[in-house]
Design a protein around this motif. Structure first.
Motif, mmCIF file in Angstrom:
data_model
loop_
_atom_site.group_PDB
_atom_site.id
_atom_site.type_symbol
_atom_site.label_atom_id
_atom_site.label_comp_id
_atom_site.label_asym_id
_atom_site.label_seq_id
_atom_site.Cartn_x
_atom_site.Cartn_y
_atom_site.Cartn_z
ATOM 1 N N LEU A 178 52.223 50.092 15.694
ATOM 2 C CA LEU A 178 52.634 51.139 16.628
ATOM 3 C C LEU A 178 51.881 52.433 16.368
ATOM 4 C CD1 LEU A 178 55.001 49.132 16.982
ATOM 5 C CD2 LEU A 178 56.545 51.103 17.051
ATOM 6 N N ARG A 179 51.673 53.185 17.431
ATOM 7 C CA ARG A 179 51.191 54.552 17.290
ATOM 8 C C ARG A 179 52.324 55.419 16.788
ATOM 9 N NH1 ARG A 179 46.789 56.157 20.499
ATOM 10 N NH2 ARG A 179 47.836 58.030 21.273
ATOM 11 N N CYS A 180 51.997 56.474 16.039
ATOM 12 C CA CYS A 180 53.005 57.391 15.530
ATOM 13 C C CYS A 180 52.668 58.817 15.932
ATOM 14 C CB CYS A 180 53.120 57.296 14.007
ATOM 15 S SG CYS A 180 54.520 58.226 13.326
ATOM 16 N N VAL A 181 53.638 59.491 16.499
ATOM 17 C CA VAL A 181 53.535 60.917 16.806
ATOM 18 C C VAL A 181 54.097 61.672 15.604
ATOM 19 C CG1 VAL A 181 54.315 62.784 18.309
ATOM 20 C CG2 VAL A 181 53.761 60.538 19.284
ATOM 21 N N GLY A 182 53.311 62.558 15.022
ATOM 22 C CA GLY A 182 53.737 63.293 13.847
ATOM 23 C C GLY A 182 54.284 64.663 14.196
ATOM 24 N N LEU A 183 55.408 65.029 13.597
ATOM 25 C CA LEU A 183 55.970 66.365 13.753
ATOM 26 C C LEU A 183 55.805 67.131 12.452
ATOM 27 C CD1 LEU A 183 59.286 65.757 15.755
ATOM 28 C CD2 LEU A 183 56.957 66.107 16.595
ATOM 29 N N LEU A 184 55.478 68.415 12.561
ATOM 30 C CA LEU A 184 55.249 69.256 11.389
ATOM 31 C C LEU A 184 56.542 69.880 10.872
ATOM 32 C CD1 LEU A 184 52.005 71.112 12.573
ATOM 33 C CD2 LEU A 184 52.258 68.830 11.574
ATOM 34 N N SER A 185 57.666 69.585 11.505
ATOM 35 C CA SER A 185 58.942 70.222 11.200
ATOM 36 C C SER A 185 59.515 69.817 9.850
ATOM 37 C CB SER A 185 59.957 69.910 12.305
ATOM 38 O OG SER A 185 59.922 68.541 12.662
ATOM 39 N N GLY A 186 58.983 68.768 9.236
ATOM 40 C CA GLY A 186 59.454 68.363 7.918
ATOM 41 C C GLY A 186 58.690 69.008 6.779
ATOM 42 N N GLY A 187 57.655 69.789 7.111
ATOM 43 C CA GLY A 187 56.908 70.504 6.085
ATOM 44 C C GLY A 187 55.651 69.812 5.600
ATOM 45 N N ILE A 188 55.328 68.640 6.156
ATOM 46 C CA ILE A 188 54.087 67.948 5.805
ATOM 47 C C ILE A 188 52.987 68.443 6.741
ATOM 48 C CG2 ILE A 188 52.946 65.715 5.595
ATOM 49 C CD1 ILE A 188 55.187 66.251 3.549
ATOM 50 N N SER A 189 51.814 68.674 6.196
ATOM 51 C CA SER A 189 50.750 69.303 6.966
ATOM 52 C C SER A 189 50.195 68.391 8.056
ATOM 53 C CB SER A 189 49.602 69.721 6.035
ATOM 54 O OG SER A 189 48.882 68.577 5.587
ATOM 55 N N GLU A 190 49.625 69.020 9.046
ATOM 56 C CA GLU A 190 48.964 68.273 10.110
ATOM 57 C C GLU A 190 47.836 67.415 9.546
ATOM 58 O OE1 GLU A 190 46.457 69.020 14.268
ATOM 59 O OE2 GLU A 190 47.122 70.709 13.042
ATOM 60 N N ALA A 191 47.089 67.956 8.604
ATOM 61 C CA ALA A 191 45.965 67.212 8.025
ATOM 62 C C ALA A 191 46.452 65.935 7.345
ATOM 63 C CB ALA A 191 45.206 68.088 7.032
ATOM 64 N N ASP A 192 47.544 66.033 6.596
ATOM 65 C CA ASP A 192 48.067 64.847 5.912
ATOM 66 C C ASP A 192 48.559 63.803 6.909
ATOM 67 O OD1 ASP A 192 47.519 65.817 3.400
ATOM 68 O OD2 ASP A 192 49.548 66.549 3.009
ATOM 69 N N LEU A 193 49.241 64.242 7.965
ATOM 70 C CA LEU A 193 49.733 63.300 8.969
ATOM 71 C C LEU A 193 48.571 62.640 9.714
ATOM 72 C CD1 LEU A 193 52.752 65.338 10.405
ATOM 73 C CD2 LEU A 193 52.842 63.387 8.837
ATOM 74 N N ARG A 194 47.573 63.422 10.041
ATOM 75 C CA ARG A 194 46.421 62.864 10.749
ATOM 76 C C ARG A 194 45.636 61.914 9.852
ATOM 77 N NH1 ARG A 194 43.297 67.380 14.252
ATOM 78 N NH2 ARG A 194 42.020 65.537 14.548
ATOM 79 N N ASP A 195 45.484 62.265 8.580
ATOM 80 C CA ASP A 195 44.776 61.381 7.656
ATOM 81 C C ASP A 195 45.502 60.046 7.503
ATOM 82 O OD1 ASP A 195 42.809 63.254 7.234
ATOM 83 O OD2 ASP A 195 43.573 63.935 5.289
ATOM 84 N N ALA A 196 46.832 60.068 7.618
ATOM 85 C CA ALA A 196 47.605 58.832 7.520
ATOM 86 C C ALA A 196 47.514 57.994 8.785
ATOM 87 C CB ALA A 196 49.066 59.150 7.225
#
Length: 240
Positions: A178-196
């Motif tokens: 599945l594709r995953c939409v990442g939200l920054l509201s949990g305090g994890i950076s955009e870069a980390d979510l995108r790298d994952a």
């Protein structure tokens, strides 16, 4: 929708994605580790949120200590009745349902926390299916909870998206296809979510709601499925 065609759906994580609870858990875990004689950094706890309790403890300490989990339950208990939803969270769930999609919650929270979390969210009427840590043997980033959420809700895996705030959410979604939409509201950076592997990132539920029809979720309401990262036509993560 044609006869016999399964509905699409969206699988939402809860802590940090819909509820502003991540830092409450960081505090509770920090207190629990210190009580059991472990001097740990809050930053290390934060990065491990979203794992099962046992996996979080082992990741931070390098070895298991079940007594820490029991202590965490005691320290987090006073916060459970005081949790608040993130801006736009309840409206986002209702808007997802209005698109004709299943609304599914998949959380690593303990079963005894679940009802209080749902009460805090204030959107039980919008939720079709809930899957928690007690329903699976393996926690994120293992994809078992994602597969369970799809199966229990009757959601078509080819018309599904996950929304989460941690790298563990993104990895679990990807391993389930599945594709995953990442939200920054949990305090994890955009870069980390995108790298994952996050397909898109948004500041919080309200920002996703504002751009819902143009997002990967909005694409599910039509006949077209957005390609997953790595598939033909899959582009880089979109920043919203």
């Amino acid at each position: 929708m044609s006869e016999g065609r399964r509905r699409g759906g969206v699988i939402y994580d809860v802590d940090g994605t819909l509820l502003d609870s991540n830092y409450l858990h960081v505090t509770a875990w920090w207190e629990a580790f210190r009580e059991r004689g472990h001097d740990v950094a809050c930053a290390d706890v934060h990065r491990a949120l979203g794992l099962s309790s046992d996996d979080l403890i082992s990741r931070i300490l390098g070895e298991p200590d079940p007594s820490v989990s029991a202590a965490h339950s005691r320290y987090v208990a006073p916060y459970l009745g005081r949790m608040r939803p993130l801006a736009g969270a309840a409206d986002l769930l209702r808007a997802t349902g209005r698109l004709g999609l299943n609304v599914v919650l998949a959380t690593s929270a303990k079963d005894e926390e679940l009802d209080l979390m749902l009460d805090a969210l204030g959107a039980r009427d919008a939720v079709d299916t809930v899957v928690s840590s007690g329903d699976v043997k393996q926690a994120k980033p293992d994809p078992e909870i994602v597969h369970k959420a799809l199966a229990d809700s009757g959601t078509d895996p080819d018309r599904a998206v996950m929304v989460g705030d941690t790298v563990w959410d993104v990895l679990a979604a990807g391993r389930a296809g599945l594709r995953c939409v990442g939200l920054l509201s949990g305090g994890i950076s955009e870069a980390d979510l995108r790298d994952a592997g996050a397909a898109e990132t948004f500041k919080d539920p309200a920002a996703l709601l504002e751009r819902l029809t143009g997002s990967a979720i909005g694409a599910l309401s039509g006949s077209r499925r957005e390609p997953s990262p790595g598939q033909p036509g899959g582009g880089p993560a979109a920043r919203r």
